[in-house]
Write a protein that holds these residues in place. Structure first.
Motif, PDB file in Angstrom:
ATOM      1  N   GLN A  91       5.087 -44.816  43.285  1.00  5.95           N
ATOM      2  CA  GLN A  91       6.392 -45.074  43.900  1.00  5.95           C
ATOM      3  C   GLN A  91       6.552 -44.321  45.216  1.00  5.95           C
ATOM      4  O   GLN A  91       7.181 -44.808  46.145  1.00  5.95           O
ATOM      5  N   THR A  92       5.982 -43.121  45.278  1.00 11.39           N
ATOM      6  CA  THR A  92       6.088 -42.348  46.520  1.00 11.39           C
ATOM      7  C   THR A  92       5.321 -43.033  47.645  1.00 11.39           C
ATOM      8  O   THR A  92       5.823 -43.151  48.760  1.00 11.39           O
ATOM      9  N   TRP A 169      21.915 -53.948  41.720  1.00 17.04           N
ATOM     10  CA  TRP A 169      20.882 -53.472  42.648  1.00 17.04           C
ATOM     11  C   TRP A 169      20.221 -52.197  42.156  1.00 17.04           C
ATOM     12  O   TRP A 169      19.028 -52.026  42.282  1.00 17.04           O
ATOM     13  N   LEU A 170      21.050 -51.302  41.631  1.00 18.21           N
ATOM     14  CA  LEU A 170      20.522 -50.001  41.241  1.00 18.21           C
ATOM     15  C   LEU A 170      19.924 -50.021  39.846  1.00 18.21           C
ATOM     16  O   LEU A 170      19.110 -49.178  39.495  1.00 18.21           O
ATOM     17  N   GLY A 171      20.335 -50.995  39.041  1.00 17.70           N
ATOM     18  CA  GLY A 171      19.843 -51.040  37.677  1.00 17.70           C
ATOM     19  C   GLY A 171      18.563 -51.855  37.554  1.00 17.70           C
ATOM     20  O   GLY A 171      17.822 -51.726  36.589  1.00 17.70           O
ATOM     21  N   ASN A 172      18.295 -52.662  38.550  1.00 16.83           N
ATOM     22  CA  ASN A 172      17.130 -53.528  38.507  1.00 16.83           C
ATOM     23  C   ASN A 172      15.930 -52.828  39.158  1.00 16.83           C
ATOM     24  O   ASN A 172      15.986 -52.461  40.330  1.00 16.83           O
ATOM     25  N   PRO A 173      14.846 -52.627  38.393  1.00 15.11           N
ATOM     26  CA  PRO A 173      13.700 -51.889  38.937  1.00 15.11           C
ATOM     27  C   PRO A 173      13.150 -52.505  40.225  1.00 15.11           C
ATOM     28  O   PRO A 173      12.619 -51.789  41.074  1.00 15.11           O
ATOM     29  N   SER A 250      18.167 -38.349  48.235  1.00 16.69           N
ATOM     30  CA  SER A 250      18.692 -39.695  48.012  1.00 16.69           C
ATOM     31  C   SER A 250      18.267 -40.228  46.642  1.00 16.69           C
ATOM     32  O   SER A 250      19.092 -40.761  45.896  1.00 16.69           O
ATOM     33  N   ALA A 251      16.993 -40.039  46.288  1.00 17.57           N
ATOM     34  CA  ALA A 251      16.527 -40.537  44.988  1.00 17.57           C
ATOM     35  C   ALA A 251      17.209 -39.785  43.851  1.00 17.57           C
ATOM     36  O   ALA A 251      17.594 -40.366  42.835  1.00 17.57           O
ATOM     37  N   PHE A 252      17.389 -38.495  44.056  1.00 16.05           N
ATOM     38  CA  PHE A 252      18.019 -37.679  43.020  1.00 16.05           C
ATOM     39  C   PHE A 252      19.456 -38.133  42.767  1.00 16.05           C
ATOM     40  O   PHE A 252      19.863 -38.324  41.627  1.00 16.05           O
ATOM     41  N   ASP A 263      11.837 -45.524  36.031  1.00 17.83           N
ATOM     42  CA  ASP A 263      11.121 -44.567  36.880  1.00 17.83           C
ATOM     43  C   ASP A 263      10.762 -45.090  38.268  1.00 17.83           C
ATOM     44  O   ASP A 263       9.897 -44.531  38.931  1.00 17.83           O
ATOM     45  N   THR A 264      11.435 -46.149  38.710  1.00 19.57           N
ATOM     46  CA  THR A 264      11.094 -46.650  40.039  1.00 19.57           C
ATOM     47  C   THR A 264      11.554 -45.684  41.135  1.00 19.57           C
ATOM     48  O   THR A 264      11.070 -45.740  42.250  1.00 19.57           O
ATOM     49  N   LEU A 265      12.527 -44.823  40.820  1.00 24.81           N
ATOM     50  CA  LEU A 265      12.967 -43.836  41.814  1.00 24.81           C
ATOM     51  C   LEU A 265      12.380 -42.460  41.534  1.00 24.81           C
ATOM     52  O   LEU A 265      12.816 -41.459  42.093  1.00 24.81           O
ATOM     53  N   LEU A 266      11.411 -42.437  40.645  1.00 26.63           N
ATOM     54  CA  LEU A 266      10.800 -41.152  40.303  1.00 26.63           C
ATOM     55  C   LEU A 266       9.786 -40.777  41.377  1.00 26.63           C
ATOM     56  O   LEU A 266       8.578 -40.831  41.155  1.00 26.63           O
ATOM     57  N   PHE A 267      10.279 -40.405  42.557  1.00 29.02           N
ATOM     58  CA  PHE A 267       9.371 -40.000  43.612  1.00 29.02           C
ATOM     59  C   PHE A 267       8.768 -38.642  43.257  1.00 29.02           C
ATOM     60  O   PHE A 267       9.346 -37.875  42.483  1.00 29.02           O
TER      61      PHE A 267
END
Lengths: 318, 265
Positions: A91-92, A169-173, A250-252, A263-267
């Motif tokens: 993802q990163t 938008w935010l709930g969809n991976p 931002s991801a946090f 975990d799509t925002l798990l940078f």
């Protein structure tokens, strides 16, 4: 200016100064002046990083009395027994390699639009730069989360335009990561200002000559603007890449510290935070930090190496 | 151009507009920028904070952190920049290279051992872990100030030296007055970075009385409770006020600072 600064950024050793050294001027004064940095460097950077390397080979929970040596087990776990680790890596890379080119393209396009003399350029500059200075702020991330929320502005606008809305938008991976990318791209102000400074240094004669040779807008861009701007593009690229790999706030905020959905925002920095400061697995987090250091160093070296093939320095030709 | 500029500014305008919308309007009237019935109640509820800690405390903490942090950072960066730009010593190139390479260093790499040390020292829930590292200056600002000093003719130094000025005298009497513009630019950037800093306060400050605005906003938006979005918007807007004020007052310096070094994300 910037072109040369970045390449030859080192203190000037003037002839005058060199003579003084030969005459035996002591070096104490210099070291006294840089002492704050030297002390800070050893206390807060060098020793911590070295300690981090040792910790990377231990199992250490801050509540337990002592780190416990476990050899390369952290790295083993990271590379072969921790699927979330690889998700964070993927993802990163995904984030950095999409947001950075988009941001730079945006920044360059707008900088070119703004070189044309027009009234109120200062106002435009402010309008474009403002998002960048407030961008790293928690307030903006919080706001962003709402804008892309199920009942947020984006959906309201889509609904008003008669398009299908009420997508989460935010709930969809598939879309969550793009909201963070959009936020990063929105903060294109600083690279834009640097492009602007670079564009101003391109001599107008070159464009005139190209126009006489019958070059169209596209040719003028690919033959004049782009090549002469490559040092600046290179500079922006390096800096933004490093920012891309260390994105955290931002991801946090958008994922509430979880990295969800799926975990799509798990940078990488967020996962490191979770391991170190939520699960208190300091040894594992230290190992992760070292891998990050190596990757960023390699990547930077790679970009620098590649610059020989695509960065054009007018000065060398002269 | 104007239209695009508005799109860019839209999220910020929307934030401010929403902060004045009443609870019945905040989600039903999302796309309108003008609240039907503007109300300051979000600000009242937001300012009350949570627990017994009001936003006044968070504001004060943020100002303390950003203010003291900025003074320390810019002050020591100026001294170090002078050392690199105007004194000669063995190993100068080497240390300069090391300093520049720290620019590329992710914060995450040093944070674990730093955290362990500061925790063992009992400095958790104090501002010491946030402020102490700033005594060393920051590579970004050192470089920025150095570039500026290099533009000042060395003859001025020589003249002062002939008049009997030592290096310290040259720094304070010749260089310092001349580098005020870049110091202002550096101070603004430093203030912005510190004001918006989230990571360090997040890990070092766990007592709500010590929260900076960034951490407080995050705690405010905690999904554990019913989130009061109106209040969050209001406090988010308030938290951006110092950023805007400084931007309006010092825009010239900012653009100058950005285009001479331009390392901001």
């Amino acid at each position: 200016m910037i072109t040369n600064q970045f390449r030859t950024a080192r203190p000037e050793t003037g002839r005058r100064e060199r003579r003084r050294v030969r005459l035996g001027e002591h070096h104490l004064a210099g070291y006294l002046f840089i002492a704050p940095w030297l002390i800070g460097f050893f206390a807060f950077t060098f020793i911590p990083i070295a300690a981090s390397l040792v910790l990377a080979f231990t199992n250490y929970n801050i509540l337990s009395p002592l780190p416990h040596w476990i050899g390369v087990r952290n790295f083993e776990r990271m590379f072969s027994h921790d699927p979330r680790y690889w998700v964070s890596v993927r993802q990163t890379f995904y984030f950095a390699f999409t947001s950075v080119p988009l941001k730079l393209a945006f920044a360059l396009a707008l900088a070119m639009l703004m070189t044309a003399p027009r009234r109120l350029v200062g106002v435009y500059r402010a309008a474009y730069y403002l998002p960048s200075i407030v961008g790293a702020n928690v307030a903006v991330a919080v706001m962003w989360r709402q804008i892309f929320g199920t009942d947020g502005v984006v959906n309201a606008v889509l609904a008003a335009a008669g398009l299908p809305a009420h997508t989460s938008w935010l709930g969809n991976p598939a879309t969550a990561v793009w909201t963070v990318i959009a936020l990063a791209v929105w903060e294109f102000g600083s690279p834009m200002l640097i492009f602007l400074a670079g564009l101003k240094q391109i001599p107008a004669e070159l464009y005139e000559a190209a126009a006489i040779d019958g070059a169209g807008v596209l040719a003028r861009f690919t033959r004049v603007t782009f090549p002469l701007l490559t040092p600046i593009i290179f500079f922006n690229f390096v800096v933004q890449m490093i920012f891309g790999f260390t994105v955290f706030t931002s991801a946090f905020i958008i994922s509430n510290g979880t990295g969800s959905p799926l975990d799509t925002l798990l940078f990488y920095p967020l996962y490191l935070y979770q391991k170190g400061f939520r699960d208190f697995e300091m040894g594992y987090a230290a190992a992760m930090a070292w891998v990050l250091l190596v990757v960023v160093a390699l990547l930077t070296a790679l970009i620098f190496k590649s610059s020989r093939y695509w960065v054009f320095y007018a000065q060398e030709e002269a | 151009m104007i239209g695009f500029g508005l799109v860019m500014l839209y999220p910020l305008i929307w934030l401010v507009a929403s902060s004045f919308k009443g609870p019945s309007e905040i989600w039903t009237n999302v796309s309108s920028l003008i609240p039907k019935i503007p109300t300051p109640e979000n600000y009242v509820r937001g300012w009350a904070g949570f627990g017994s800690v009001t936003f006044a405390t968070f504001y004060k903490n943020s100002f303390l952190y950003a203010g003291i942090g900025t003074i320390l950072t810019v002050g020591s960066s100026a001294v170090v920049a002078f050392g690199f730009a105007r004194t000669q010593f063995v190993g100068r190139q080497f240390w300069f290279g090391v300093m520049m390479s720290t620019l590329l260093l992710p914060v995450q790499v040093q944070i674990i051992p730093q955290y362990i040390v500061f925790t063992k020292l009992g400095w958790l829930n104090t501002f010491l872990p946030l402020l102490l590292p700033r005594f060393g200056g920051q590579a970004f600002f050192i470089f920025m100030i150095m570039q500026f000093i290099r533009g000042i003719p060395a003859e001025l130094d020589d003249a002062a030296a002939i008049d009997g000025c030592g290096k310290v005298g040259i720094f304070f009497r010749v260089i310092l007055p001349l580098i005020t513009p870049v110091l202002v630019a550096a101070a603004i950037f430093s203030f912005y970075f510190t004001w918006g800093d989230f990571f360090s306060p997040l890990i070092y400050l766990n007592d709500p009385k010590l929260y900076t605005i960034s951490v407080a906003l995050r705690a405010f938006a905690d999904p554990a409770g019913a989130t009061d979005w109106g209040a969050i918007f209001a406090m988010s807007a308030l938290s951006l006020v110092p950023v805007f004020v400084i931007f309006v007052l010092f825009q010239r310096y900012l653009v100058q600072g950005i285009s001479t070094t331009g390392l901001r994300g």
